[in-house]
Each structure stands twice: as structure tokens, then as C-alpha cells.
Design a protein around this motif. Structure first.
Motif, PDB file in Angstrom:
ATOM      1  N   ALA A   7       0.329  -1.244   0.006  1.00  0.00           N
ATOM      2  CA  ALA A   7       0.042  -0.291  -0.015  1.00  0.00           C
ATOM      3  C   ALA A   7       0.604   1.208  -0.179  1.00  0.00           C
ATOM      4  CB  ALA A   7      -0.344   0.107   1.237  1.00  0.00           C
ATOM      5  N   SER A   8       1.929   0.906   0.549  1.00  0.00           N
ATOM      6  CA  SER A   8       2.946   2.028   0.224  1.00  0.00           C
ATOM      7  C   SER A   8       4.096   1.914  -0.002  1.00  0.00           C
ATOM      8  CB  SER A   8       3.052   2.808   2.025  1.00  0.00           C
ATOM      9  OG  SER A   8       3.921   1.969   2.928  1.00  0.00           O
ATOM     10  N   GLY A   9       5.297   3.083  -0.336  1.00  0.00           N
ATOM     11  CA  GLY A   9       6.407   2.833  -0.984  1.00  0.00           C
ATOM     12  C   GLY A   9       6.586   1.853  -2.272  1.00  0.00           C
ATOM     13  N   ILE A  10       7.414   1.209  -2.638  1.00  0.00           N
ATOM     14  CA  ILE A  10       7.893   0.811  -3.435  1.00  0.00           C
ATOM     15  C   ILE A  10       7.221  -0.524  -3.700  1.00  0.00           C
ATOM     16  CG2 ILE A  10       9.527  -1.813  -4.499  1.00  0.00           C
ATOM     17  CD1 ILE A  10      12.094  -0.108  -2.916  1.00  0.00           C
ATOM     18  N   ARG A  38      -2.261  -4.579   7.221  1.00  0.00           N
ATOM     19  CA  ARG A  38      -3.119  -5.122   8.181  1.00  0.00           C
ATOM     20  C   ARG A  38      -3.897  -4.048   8.533  1.00  0.00           C
ATOM     21  NH1 ARG A  38       1.747  -6.627  12.733  1.00  0.00           N
ATOM     22  NH2 ARG A  38       2.625  -4.963  11.164  1.00  0.00           N
ATOM     23  N   ARG A  39      -3.909  -3.010   8.041  1.00  0.00           N
ATOM     24  CA  ARG A  39      -4.244  -1.318   7.938  1.00  0.00           C
ATOM     25  C   ARG A  39      -5.548  -1.304   7.133  1.00  0.00           C
ATOM     26  NH1 ARG A  39      -1.600   3.576  10.534  1.00  0.00           N
ATOM     27  NH2 ARG A  39      -3.384   4.528   9.779  1.00  0.00           N
ATOM     28  N   ALA A  40      -6.699  -1.681   7.640  1.00  0.00           N
ATOM     29  CA  ALA A  40      -7.659  -1.398   6.022  1.00  0.00           C
ATOM     30  C   ALA A  40      -8.144   0.110   5.743  1.00  0.00           C
ATOM     31  CB  ALA A  40      -9.188  -1.496   6.527  1.00  0.00           C
ATOM     32  N   ASP A  41      -7.961   1.650   6.592  1.00  0.00           N
ATOM     33  CA  ASP A  41      -8.030   2.667   6.307  1.00  0.00           C
ATOM     34  C   ASP A  41      -6.478   3.254   5.081  1.00  0.00           C
ATOM     35  OD1 ASP A  41      -6.247   2.444   8.602  1.00  0.00           O
ATOM     36  OD2 ASP A  41      -5.697   4.513   9.090  1.00  0.00           O
ATOM     37  N   VAL A  42      -5.295   2.410   5.560  1.00  0.00           N
ATOM     38  CA  VAL A  42      -4.546   2.970   4.382  1.00  0.00           C
ATOM     39  C   VAL A  42      -4.520   1.492   3.005  1.00  0.00           C
ATOM     40  CG1 VAL A  42      -1.981   1.921   4.613  1.00  0.00           C
ATOM     41  CG2 VAL A  42      -2.466   3.240   6.261  1.00  0.00           C
ATOM     42  N   LEU A  43      -4.886   0.744   3.359  1.00  0.00           N
ATOM     43  CA  LEU A  43      -5.411  -0.304   1.809  1.00  0.00           C
ATOM     44  C   LEU A  43      -5.769   0.916   1.363  1.00  0.00           C
ATOM     45  CD1 LEU A  43      -5.682  -3.534   3.498  1.00  0.00           C
ATOM     46  CD2 LEU A  43      -3.832  -2.709   1.749  1.00  0.00           C
ATOM     47  N   ALA A  62      -8.081   3.582  -3.744  1.00  0.00           N
ATOM     48  CA  ALA A  62      -8.752   5.082  -4.016  1.00  0.00           C
ATOM     49  C   ALA A  62      -7.745   5.448  -5.383  1.00  0.00           C
ATOM     50  CB  ALA A  62      -9.053   5.906  -3.548  1.00  0.00           C
ATOM     51  N   SER A  63      -6.684   5.697  -5.054  1.00  0.00           N
ATOM     52  CA  SER A  63      -5.868   6.944  -5.446  1.00  0.00           C
ATOM     53  C   SER A  63      -5.829   6.163  -6.967  1.00  0.00           C
ATOM     54  CB  SER A  63      -4.234   6.873  -5.209  1.00  0.00           C
ATOM     55  OG  SER A  63      -3.767   5.754  -5.205  1.00  0.00           O
ATOM     56  N   LEU A  64      -5.412   3.745  -7.296  1.00  0.00           N
ATOM     57  CA  LEU A  64      -5.223   3.237  -7.974  1.00  0.00           C
ATOM     58  C   LEU A  64      -6.199   3.239  -8.863  1.00  0.00           C
ATOM     59  CD1 LEU A  64      -2.917   0.714  -6.425  1.00  0.00           C
ATOM     60  CD2 LEU A  64      -2.714   2.151  -7.613  1.00  0.00           C
ATOM     61  N   GLY A  65      -7.789   3.320  -8.637  1.00  0.00           N
ATOM     62  CA  GLY A  65      -8.576   3.555  -9.465  1.00  0.00           C
ATOM     63  C   GLY A  65      -9.224   1.465  -9.717  1.00  0.00           C
ATOM     64  N   GLN A 117      -9.326  -0.990 -10.794  1.00  0.00           N
ATOM     65  CA  GLN A 117      -8.732  -1.884 -10.908  1.00  0.00           C
ATOM     66  C   GLN A 117      -7.824  -2.863  -9.931  1.00  0.00           C
ATOM     67  OE1 GLN A 117      -7.062  -0.388 -15.207  1.00  0.00           O
ATOM     68  NE2 GLN A 117      -6.451  -2.352 -14.987  1.00  0.00           N
ATOM     69  N   ALA A 118      -7.729  -1.952  -8.537  1.00  0.00           N
ATOM     70  CA  ALA A 118      -7.196  -2.292  -7.381  1.00  0.00           C
ATOM     71  C   ALA A 118      -8.771  -2.546  -7.175  1.00  0.00           C
ATOM     72  CB  ALA A 118      -6.090  -1.097  -7.307  1.00  0.00           C
ATOM     73  N   SER A 119      -7.786  -3.461  -5.529  1.00  0.00           N
ATOM     74  CA  SER A 119      -8.632  -3.757  -4.575  1.00  0.00           C
ATOM     75  C   SER A 119      -8.487  -3.814  -3.522  1.00  0.00           C
ATOM     76  CB  SER A 119      -9.897  -4.896  -4.529  1.00  0.00           C
ATOM     77  OG  SER A 119      -9.316  -6.447  -5.202  1.00  0.00           O
ATOM     78  N   SER A 120      -9.461  -4.240  -2.109  1.00  0.00           N
ATOM     79  CA  SER A 120      -7.891  -4.770  -0.788  1.00  0.00           C
ATOM     80  C   SER A 120      -8.191  -6.073  -0.517  1.00  0.00           C
ATOM     81  CB  SER A 120      -7.909  -2.850  -0.123  1.00  0.00           C
ATOM     82  OG  SER A 120      -9.445  -3.281   0.405  1.00  0.00           O
ATOM     83  N   VAL A 121      -7.508  -6.456   0.648  1.00  0.00           N
ATOM     84  CA  VAL A 121      -7.871  -7.062   1.688  1.00  0.00           C
ATOM     85  C   VAL A 121      -7.344  -7.042   2.961  1.00  0.00           C
ATOM     86  CG1 VAL A 121      -6.426  -8.976   0.435  1.00  0.00           C
ATOM     87  CG2 VAL A 121      -8.405 -10.036   1.922  1.00  0.00           C
ATOM     88  N   VAL A 122      -7.613  -7.212   4.139  1.00  0.00           N
ATOM     89  CA  VAL A 122      -6.841  -7.473   5.151  1.00  0.00           C
ATOM     90  C   VAL A 122      -6.621  -8.559   5.468  1.00  0.00           C
ATOM     91  CG1 VAL A 122      -7.737  -7.533   7.492  1.00  0.00           C
ATOM     92  CG2 VAL A 122      -8.663  -5.554   6.470  1.00  0.00           C
ATOM     93  N   VAL A 123      -4.894  -8.626   5.809  1.00  0.00           N
ATOM     94  CA  VAL A 123      -4.025  -9.230   5.854  1.00  0.00           C
ATOM     95  C   VAL A 123      -2.893  -9.728   6.932  1.00  0.00           C
ATOM     96  CG1 VAL A 123      -2.556 -11.582   5.443  1.00  0.00           C
ATOM     97  CG2 VAL A 123      -4.219 -10.521   3.734  1.00  0.00           C
ATOM     98  N   ASP A 124      -3.183 -10.397   7.973  1.00  0.00           N
ATOM     99  CA  ASP A 124      -1.735 -10.459   9.248  1.00  0.00           C
ATOM    100  C   ASP A 124      -1.199 -11.038   9.056  1.00  0.00           C
ATOM    101  OD1 ASP A 124      -0.669  -9.829  11.264  1.00  0.00           O
ATOM    102  OD2 ASP A 124      -2.363  -9.017  12.395  1.00  0.00           O
ATOM    103  N   LEU A 125       0.408 -10.574   8.862  1.00  0.00           N
ATOM    104  CA  LEU A 125       1.380 -12.048   8.524  1.00  0.00           C
ATOM    105  C   LEU A 125       1.360 -13.141   9.545  1.00  0.00           C
ATOM    106  CD1 LEU A 125       3.605 -10.774   5.938  1.00  0.00           C
ATOM    107  CD2 LEU A 125       1.810 -12.082   5.515  1.00  0.00           C
ATOM    108  N   THR A 126       1.419 -12.430  11.029  1.00  0.00           N
ATOM    109  CA  THR A 126       0.843 -12.886  12.262  1.00  0.00           C
ATOM    110  C   THR A 126      -0.138 -13.823  12.774  1.00  0.00           C
ATOM    111  OG1 THR A 126       0.575 -11.283  13.385  1.00  0.00           O
ATOM    112  CG2 THR A 126       2.074 -10.845  12.740  1.00  0.00           C
ATOM    113  N   ASP A 127      -0.815 -14.046  11.994  1.00  0.00           N
ATOM    114  CA  ASP A 127      -2.294 -14.344  12.307  1.00  0.00           C
ATOM    115  C   ASP A 127      -1.981 -15.284  11.239  1.00  0.00           C
ATOM    116  OD1 ASP A 127      -4.360 -15.529  12.523  1.00  0.00           O
ATOM    117  OD2 ASP A 127      -5.052 -14.007  12.474  1.00  0.00           O
TER     118      ASP A 127
END
Length: 233
Positions: A9-12, A32-37, A42-45, A47-57
Motif C-alpha cells: 500500500a505504500s513505498g515500492i 493489516r490496516r484497512a484505512d491505509v489500504l 482509491a488512488s489506483l482506481g 482495477q485495485a481492491s484490498s484485503v486485510v491480511v495479518d502475517l502474524t495470524d
């Protein structure tokens, strides 16, 4: 091309997502953070969607694979959780978080996502130059990044014909170093002077390596070093 980017969701990762979308592909941003995702989507349009995934869980990873994501061509893991500092001062919980993000989490991603990766697809995980150029205070980073490279080789054999690779960036001006303030320019100049390539990296340097790893169907079990030769000096 349908690609899940965990930690994208950020950086590279955001740059990789934008390039895939720009080429007509579809991206699913995981984190992990739905708001950041949601902001990134929203900026990608459309063709983009999101899913909450926590690699510790593991349950979170399993649910994403079984219910929420659906069949994908590629899964890219960019997540990191650093535990930097002198060994004598390291906290065990921080060390475990670093391994969850870079090693244990990716193993669980492979466990749950391998069965829904399309023919010709791949897994791609992010390593880093610290594994090949150890420095004081970066022992955990060096170890986790090194483990990613070995994991890619091992999974490439076990999961074949699914391809598994790693990308190892060096010092890249991706925004990750902005917290250094005025020291950033000096650090980048020192890095450029010592790198055989004579400069620091740009996000597009890493993006092109990611696309190569995803699309070249004869590359597997490989770590692509995108560091300007930084691991050599």
C-alpha cells in the motif's frame, strides 16, 4: 495479470501496484490496516481492491486465500517489521515480529496460496542488501533477509511448477529514508560514492525487477539483486 501485493500500500509496493494497473492488470493490496489500504485503492482506481491480511495470524492468511482473494497469477510479499539495534539491547518480541513479517509469514502465505495460483504463476518475496552486507545493529535484518533468499530456493523446488523468487533491493529513494531529514542527502551521497553503479536506487529500478520476476517463466529459485552492486563493496 492478477496480483496480490502483501505490504503493497505504500513505498515500492505502491509503485509496483501502479505499474501493474497501468499495464491493464489487476491488483489486490493486502495489509493489516484497512484505512491505509483503502486510501491506496482509491488512488489506483477500479482495477485495485484490498484485503486485510495479518502475517502474524495464520487464520487471517488462510481466510484471505480461501474466501476473499480468489485465484491469482502472482503473490508478492513486501512486508517488513524491523528489529534494529545492538544485539545486547534487542527485545525478543521485536525479533519475533521481524521473523513473522519476512520469514514465517511468507512460509504461511506459500502454504495457503500455492493452491490458488494460476498456471504459470509465482510467489515473489522481498529480501534486502543487509543480508549480504552486514552492519552493526542490523543483525536481525541481515538474518531475516538472508532467510528470504534461501526460502525462495527451497520453495521453488517444493512448489514447482509454481515459480518462487526473491528481490533484494539496496538503498532506494522510496520515501523510507525521509525520516533521516537533512542527513538523508549525505547518506545518499555516501552510498552513491561507494556503489559500483554510482547512484542510489529509484523505485522504478525495483519495479522493473519485480515485473521481470513475475513475467519471465524460466526464472525460479533466484534472488535478483537490485542494489547497484552494493553487496559487493
Amino acid at each position: 495479470m492478477r496480483v496480490l501485493l502483501i505490504g503493497g500500500a505504500s513505498g515500492i509496493g505502491r509503485s509496483v501496484a501502479a505499474e501493474i494497473v497501468g499495464r491493464g492488470g489487476e491488483v489486490i493490496l493486502g495489509g493489516r490496516r484497512a484505512d491505509v489500504l483503502n486510501d491506496a485503492v482509491a488512488s489506483l482506481g477500479p482495477q485495485a481492491s484490498s484485503v486485510v491480511v495479518d502475517l502474524t495470524d495464520e487464520a487471517s492468511i488462510a481466510a484471505a486465500a480461501a474466501v476473499e482473494v480468489g485465484r491469482v497469477d502472482h503473490v508478492v510479499g513486501l512486508a517488513a517489521d524491523h528489529a534494529n539495534g545492538p544485539v545486547a539491547e534487542l527485545d525478543a518480541a521485536d525479533i519475533r515480529k521481524a521473523f513473522d513479517a519476512k520469514v514465517i509469514g511468507p512460509i504461511l502465505v506459500a502454504k495457503h496460496f500455492a493452491s490458488i495460483i494460476a498456471d504459470g504463476g509465482s510467489l515473489l518475496f522481498f529480501s534486502g542488501v543487509a543480508a549480504w552486507k552486514p552492519a552493526t545493529g542490523l543483525s536481525v535484518m541481515a538474518t531475516t533477509n538472508g532467510a528470504v533468499a534461501f526460502l525462495a530456493s527451497a520453495l521453488a523446488v517444493e512448489l514447482a511448477p509454481i515459480r518462487v523468487n526473491a528481490v533484494s533491493p539496496g538503498i532506494v529513494d522510496s520515501g523510507a529514508w525521509d525520516s533521516m531529514g537533512s542527513r538523508k542527502g549525505e547518506f545518499f551521497a555516501e552510498t552513491a560514492d561507494s556503489n559500483p553503479a554510482g547512484r542510489v536506487g529509484r523505485p522504478d529500478d525495483v519495479v522493473s525487477a519485480v515485473l521481470y520476476a513475475l513475467t519471465n517463466t524460466f526464472v525460479t529459485g533466484t534472488t535478483l539483486h537490485v542494489d547497484g552492486g552494493g553487496q559487493l563493496v
